[in-house]
Motif scaffolding. Structure first.
Motif, PDB file in Angstrom:
ATOM      1  N   GLY A 228     -50.408  -4.132 -23.257  1.00 41.42           N
ATOM      2  CA  GLY A 228     -50.619  -4.493 -21.857  1.00 41.42           C
ATOM      3  C   GLY A 228     -51.075  -5.922 -21.683  1.00 41.42           C
ATOM      4  N   LEU A 229     -51.811  -6.423 -22.676  1.00 41.94           N
ATOM      5  CA  LEU A 229     -52.347  -7.777 -22.589  1.00 41.94           C
ATOM      6  C   LEU A 229     -51.348  -8.840 -23.014  1.00 41.94           C
ATOM      7  CD1 LEU A 229     -54.906  -9.535 -22.111  1.00 41.94           C
ATOM      8  CD2 LEU A 229     -55.454  -9.197 -24.527  1.00 41.94           C
ATOM      9  N   ALA A 230     -50.573  -8.566 -24.050  1.00 39.75           N
ATOM     10  CA  ALA A 230     -49.743  -9.605 -24.665  1.00 39.75           C
ATOM     11  C   ALA A 230     -48.324  -9.679 -24.123  1.00 39.75           C
ATOM     12  CB  ALA A 230     -49.693  -9.388 -26.182  1.00 39.75           C
ATOM     13  N   ILE A 231     -47.814  -8.564 -23.577  1.00 34.57           N
ATOM     14  CA  ILE A 231     -46.399  -8.530 -23.184  1.00 34.57           C
ATOM     15  C   ILE A 231     -46.300  -8.188 -21.700  1.00 34.57           C
ATOM     16  CG2 ILE A 231     -44.144  -7.478 -23.607  1.00 34.57           C
ATOM     17  CD1 ILE A 231     -45.088  -6.832 -26.430  1.00 34.57           C
ATOM     18  N   TYR A 232     -45.637  -9.053 -20.935  1.00 33.29           N
ATOM     19  CA  TYR A 232     -45.447  -8.796 -19.509  1.00 33.29           C
ATOM     20  C   TYR A 232     -44.339  -7.761 -19.313  1.00 33.29           C
ATOM     21  CZ  TYR A 232     -48.352 -12.825 -18.350  1.00 33.29           C
ATOM     22  OH  TYR A 232     -49.404 -13.693 -18.220  1.00 33.29           O
ATOM     23  N   LEU A 233     -44.717  -6.634 -18.707  1.00 36.95           N
ATOM     24  CA  LEU A 233     -43.774  -5.549 -18.452  1.00 36.95           C
ATOM     25  C   LEU A 233     -43.833  -5.167 -16.979  1.00 36.95           C
ATOM     26  CD1 LEU A 233     -44.709  -3.293 -21.511  1.00 36.95           C
ATOM     27  CD2 LEU A 233     -42.826  -4.946 -21.380  1.00 36.95           C
ATOM     28  N   ARG A 234     -42.684  -4.888 -16.388  1.00 42.31           N
ATOM     29  CA  ARG A 234     -42.675  -4.425 -15.005  1.00 42.31           C
ATOM     30  C   ARG A 234     -43.400  -3.086 -14.917  1.00 42.31           C
ATOM     31  NH1 ARG A 234     -36.742  -4.358 -12.911  1.00 42.31           N
ATOM     32  NH2 ARG A 234     -37.858  -3.703 -11.021  1.00 42.31           N
ATOM     33  N   PRO A 235     -44.174  -2.853 -13.849  1.00 38.96           N
ATOM     34  CA  PRO A 235     -45.049  -1.665 -13.784  1.00 38.96           C
ATOM     35  C   PRO A 235     -44.344  -0.331 -13.976  1.00 38.96           C
ATOM     36  CG  PRO A 235     -45.667  -3.237 -12.097  1.00 38.96           C
ATOM     37  CD  PRO A 235     -44.420  -3.767 -12.718  1.00 38.96           C
ATOM     38  N   LEU A 236     -43.234  -0.101 -13.274  1.00 34.35           N
ATOM     39  CA  LEU A 236     -42.586   1.208 -13.372  1.00 34.35           C
ATOM     40  C   LEU A 236     -42.003   1.470 -14.750  1.00 34.35           C
ATOM     41  CD1 LEU A 236     -42.030   3.719 -11.740  1.00 34.35           C
ATOM     42  CD2 LEU A 236     -39.851   2.719 -10.996  1.00 34.35           C
ATOM     43  N   PRO A 237     -41.212   0.565 -15.325  1.00 35.84           N
ATOM     44  CA  PRO A 237     -40.757   0.799 -16.711  1.00 35.84           C
ATOM     45  C   PRO A 237     -41.913   0.866 -17.706  1.00 35.84           C
ATOM     46  CG  PRO A 237     -39.427  -0.892 -15.640  1.00 35.84           C
ATOM     47  CD  PRO A 237     -40.584  -0.634 -14.748  1.00 35.84           C
ATOM     48  N   ALA A 238     -42.976   0.088 -17.459  1.00 38.60           N
ATOM     49  CA  ALA A 238     -44.135   0.148 -18.353  1.00 38.60           C
ATOM     50  C   ALA A 238     -44.771   1.526 -18.321  1.00 38.60           C
ATOM     51  CB  ALA A 238     -45.154  -0.918 -17.956  1.00 38.60           C
TER      52      ALA A 238
ATOM     53  N   GLY B 279     -56.285   9.983 -25.826  1.00 42.03           N
ATOM     54  CA  GLY B 279     -54.967   9.351 -25.847  1.00 42.03           C
ATOM     55  C   GLY B 279     -54.449   9.099 -24.433  1.00 42.03           C
ATOM     56  N   ILE B 280     -54.695  10.081 -23.531  1.00 49.00           N
ATOM     57  CA  ILE B 280     -54.299   9.882 -22.124  1.00 49.00           C
ATOM     58  C   ILE B 280     -55.046   8.679 -21.545  1.00 49.00           C
ATOM     59  CG2 ILE B 280     -54.382  10.893 -19.825  1.00 49.00           C
ATOM     60  CD1 ILE B 280     -54.011  13.628 -21.080  1.00 49.00           C
ATOM     61  N   THR B 281     -56.354   8.613 -21.833  1.00 51.49           N
ATOM     62  CA  THR B 281     -57.159   7.498 -21.326  1.00 51.49           C
ATOM     63  C   THR B 281     -56.658   6.165 -21.862  1.00 51.49           C
ATOM     64  OG1 THR B 281     -59.096   8.954 -21.229  1.00 51.49           O
ATOM     65  CG2 THR B 281     -59.488   6.576 -21.183  1.00 51.49           C
ATOM     66  N   ALA B 282     -56.312   6.138 -23.147  1.00 49.32           N
ATOM     67  CA  ALA B 282     -55.823   4.896 -23.749  1.00 49.32           C
ATOM     68  C   ALA B 282     -54.528   4.440 -23.077  1.00 49.32           C
ATOM     69  CB  ALA B 282     -55.605   5.087 -25.248  1.00 49.32           C
ATOM     70  N   CYS B 283     -53.617   5.369 -22.831  1.00 46.87           N
ATOM     71  CA  CYS B 283     -52.350   5.014 -22.183  1.00 46.87           C
ATOM     72  C   CYS B 283     -52.576   4.538 -20.754  1.00 46.87           C
ATOM     73  CB  CYS B 283     -51.400   6.216 -22.207  1.00 46.87           C
ATOM     74  SG  CYS B 283     -50.755   6.607 -23.849  1.00 46.87           S
ATOM     75  N   MET B 284     -53.468   5.214 -20.035  1.00 52.35           N
ATOM     76  CA  MET B 284     -53.729   4.816 -18.652  1.00 52.35           C
ATOM     77  C   MET B 284     -54.389   3.444 -18.594  1.00 52.35           C
ATOM     78  SD  MET B 284     -54.869   8.389 -16.816  1.00 52.35           S
ATOM     79  CE  MET B 284     -54.989   7.559 -15.225  1.00 52.35           C
ATOM     80  N   MET B 285     -55.326   3.203 -19.519  1.00 49.75           N
ATOM     81  CA  MET B 285     -55.980   1.886 -19.541  1.00 49.75           C
ATOM     82  C   MET B 285     -54.965   0.785 -19.872  1.00 49.75           C
ATOM     83  SD  MET B 285     -59.587   2.813 -21.440  1.00 49.75           S
ATOM     84  CE  MET B 285     -60.066   1.086 -21.534  1.00 49.75           C
ATOM     85  N   GLY B 286     -54.111   1.058 -20.849  1.00 48.67           N
ATOM     86  CA  GLY B 286     -53.096   0.073 -21.213  1.00 48.67           C
ATOM     87  C   GLY B 286     -52.150  -0.208 -20.061  1.00 48.67           C
ATOM     88  N   TRP B 287     -51.710   0.851 -19.367  1.00 39.73           N
ATOM     89  CA  TRP B 287     -50.793   0.659 -18.247  1.00 39.73           C
ATOM     90  C   TRP B 287     -51.473  -0.081 -17.093  1.00 39.73           C
ATOM     91  CZ3 TRP B 287     -50.613   2.967 -13.217  1.00 39.73           C
ATOM     92  CH2 TRP B 287     -49.454   2.675 -12.506  1.00 39.73           C
ATOM     93  N   ALA B 288     -52.737   0.284 -16.810  1.00 38.28           N
ATOM     94  CA  ALA B 288     -53.476  -0.391 -15.728  1.00 38.28           C
ATOM     95  C   ALA B 288     -53.628  -1.881 -16.029  1.00 38.28           C
ATOM     96  CB  ALA B 288     -54.840   0.261 -15.546  1.00 38.28           C
ATOM     97  N   LEU B 289     -53.958  -2.198 -17.292  1.00 39.36           N
ATOM     98  CA  LEU B 289     -54.074  -3.606 -17.675  1.00 39.36           C
ATOM     99  C   LEU B 289     -52.735  -4.321 -17.533  1.00 39.36           C
ATOM    100  CD1 LEU B 289     -55.788  -5.885 -18.872  1.00 39.36           C
ATOM    101  CD2 LEU B 289     -55.169  -5.051 -21.154  1.00 39.36           C
ATOM    102  N   SER B 290     -51.655  -3.641 -17.927  1.00 41.06           N
ATOM    103  CA  SER B 290     -50.322  -4.215 -17.812  1.00 41.06           C
ATOM    104  C   SER B 290     -49.968  -4.504 -16.358  1.00 41.06           C
ATOM    105  CB  SER B 290     -49.288  -3.269 -18.432  1.00 41.06           C
ATOM    106  OG  SER B 290     -47.980  -3.765 -18.275  1.00 41.06           O
ATOM    107  N   VAL B 291     -50.292  -3.565 -15.448  1.00 38.64           N
ATOM    108  CA  VAL B 291     -49.994  -3.749 -14.026  1.00 38.64           C
ATOM    109  C   VAL B 291     -50.782  -4.921 -13.454  1.00 38.64           C
ATOM    110  CG1 VAL B 291     -50.199  -2.706 -11.737  1.00 38.64           C
ATOM    111  CG2 VAL B 291     -49.330  -1.360 -13.652  1.00 38.64           C
TER     112      VAL B 291
END
Length: 369
Positions: free
Chosen positions: A121-131, A163-175
C-alpha cells in the motif's frame, strides 16, 4: 492518471528492487548457515529450509521486477508498464503468505503478512477498486494456507482475524496514498497549464511591447534600441550603416476620403511591402502615424539610395485594393549614412534623415533625397 502512476511505480521498483534483492540474499545466507548445523527431519529444519527456498524465490522475483522496470522506464504508457506494478504487488503478498505459513511451525505471529500488506500500500500506487480485489485475493489465499501449518484452533482463528485487519489496513493505506497522489498530480497539471498560459501571455506581452500593434513592425522604442546596438556592432566590424525614413504622401487625404479603416489597410500594405523589399538582416519599424524607418546594416549610402528607390517604385506601382476602388500610395524618402570613421550615433543619423525627408517633401514628394 494511470500513466503517471505507472511511471512512478516503475521508478520505485528500480529503486526498491535492489534493496529487496539484498535483504532476501541476507536471509538466504543466514538460513543456509543455520541449516548446516541443524539435524534434518524436525519442524525447525523444515522451517529453515522452507524460508531459504521462499526468500530465494522472492529475491529472484524482485530481481526480475527490477530488470523489467529498467526495460520499461520509457514505455510506462503501455500495458506491460502498467501491469508490472500489479505483478510486483501480487508477488510480494504471495511470498508473505508463504513466509507466514512456514513461520507457524515456530511462532504464531503473522508480522511478515502485515508488513507486506502495508508495504504494498505504501510503495505501489494502485487504483482503489482493483486494489481491494488484490487484497481480497491475498486473504483468500492466506485463509486456507495458514491452516496447513497452524493446528491450534485458537491461534488459527486469531491469525485469520488478524489477517483481515492486515488486508484492511493495507488497502486503507493504499486508498489514502492514491487519493493524495491523484490530488498532487491534478494540482501539478493545473500548475503546468497555468505556467504554459503565463508563458504565452508573457511572450504576447513582450511582442506587444516590442511591436507596432497595427503593422507588426518594430515600434519606435524597440527600433531605436536595436539600431543603437547595430551601430555599435558596425563600428566594431568597420562597416557602413544607412538609415532611411519614409513618410506617406497625402495620407490625411486617404483617411478623409475613404475613412480610417482604409488608412489602416494602407499602413499594413506599406509595412508588408517594406518588409519584403529589404533584406532579412535589415530592420523595419513604424515611428508613428504614416512614418516608417529602415536600418540597413553594412550598406553604403549609394546602396541605400538604390534600395529606397526600389521601394518607392514598388509603392507607386502597387495601389491598395479597397472595396470597389484602388488607393494609390506614394512616399517620400530621406537617407542618412555613417562610416566607422565618422562614428555618428543614431540620433545624429535620424536628424539628418529627417532633414532629407523634409527636402523630399519640399521638392514635390514621391522621391528619394
Amino acid at each position: 492518471m494511470e500513466d503517471e502512476a505507472s511511471a512512478t511505480n516503475l521508478q520505485r521498483l528500480r529503486w526498491l528492487g535492489p534493496l529487496v534483492v539484498v535483504l532476501n540474499a541476507l536471509h538466504v545466507l543466514v538460513f543456509l548457515v543455520l541449516l548446516l548445523g541443524s539435524p534434518a527431519g524436525d519442524a525447525a529444519y523444515r522451517w529453515k529450509l522452507g524460508l531459504l527456498l521462499v526468500h530465494t524465490t522472492m529475491g529472484l522475483g524482485a530481481l526480475a521486477c527490477t530488470w523489467g522496470a529498467q526495460q520499461l522506464r520509457h514505455r510506462h504508457r503501455g500495458l506491460p508498464g502498467r501491469w508490472l506494478g500489479w505483478v510486483a504487488a501480487a508477488w510480494i503478498l504471495a511470498c508473505a503468505v508463504a513466509i507466514v505459513s512456514l513461520d507457524q511451525w515456530v511462532t504464531p505471529n503473522i508480522s511478515p503478512f502485515l508488513i507486506a500488506c502495508l508495504g504494498v500500500g505504501l510503495a505501489i500506487y494502485l487504483r482503489p477498486l482493483p486494489a481491494a480485489g488484490l487484497y481480497v485475493a491475498a486473504y483468500l489465499v492466506f485463509y486456507p494456507v495458514i491452516g496447513w501449518t497452524q493446528h491450534t484452533p485458537e491461534l488459527l482463528l486469531s491469525n485469520r482475524l488478524n489477517g483481515i485487519t492486515a488486508c484492511m489496513m493495507g488497502w486503507a493505506l493504499s486508498v489514502l496514498l492514491w487519493r493524495k497522489f491523484t490530488t498532487i498530480a491534478l494540482q501539478r497539471r493545473q500548475l503546468e497549464k497555468a505556467h504554459t498560459e503565463l508563458q504565452h501571455k508573457q511572450k504576447e506581452l513582450e511582442r506587444l511591447t516590442r511591436q507596432d500593434g497595427l503593422t507588426g513592425l518594430f515600434n519606435r522604442n524597440t527600433f531605436v534600441e536595436l539600431s543603437r546596438s547595430e551601430l555599435k556592432r558596425a563600428q566594431r566590424q568597420g562597416s557602413a550603416t544607412t538609415i532611411l525614413l519614409l513618410d506617406l504622401d497625402h495620407f490625411k487625404r486617404i483617411n478623409d476620403t475613404w475613412g480610417h479603416p482604409a488608412g489602416d489597410a494602407v499602413l499594413r500594405h506599406v509595412a508588408t511591402l517594406a518588409s519584403t523589399t529589404v533584406r532579412s538582416t535589415d530592420l523595419v519599424g513604424r515611428l508613428g502615424g504614416e512614418e516608417f524607418i529602415v536600418l540597413l546594416p553594412n550598406t553604403s549610402v549609394e546602396a541605400g539610395r538604390k534600395l529606397a528607390e526600389k521601394l518607392r517604385l514598388r509603392l507607386e506601382g502597387s495601389p491598395v485594393p479597397w472595396e470597389a476602388t484602388r488607393i494609390g500610395v506614394t512616399a517620400s524618402f530621406g537617407l542618412a549614412s555613417t562610416t566607422p570613421e565618422e562614428k555618428r550615433d543614431f540620433d545624429t543619423l535620424y536628424t539628418e534623415a529627417d532633414k532629407a525627408l523634409y527636402l523630399a517633401k519640399q521638392r514635390g514628394r514621391n522621391r528619394v533625397v
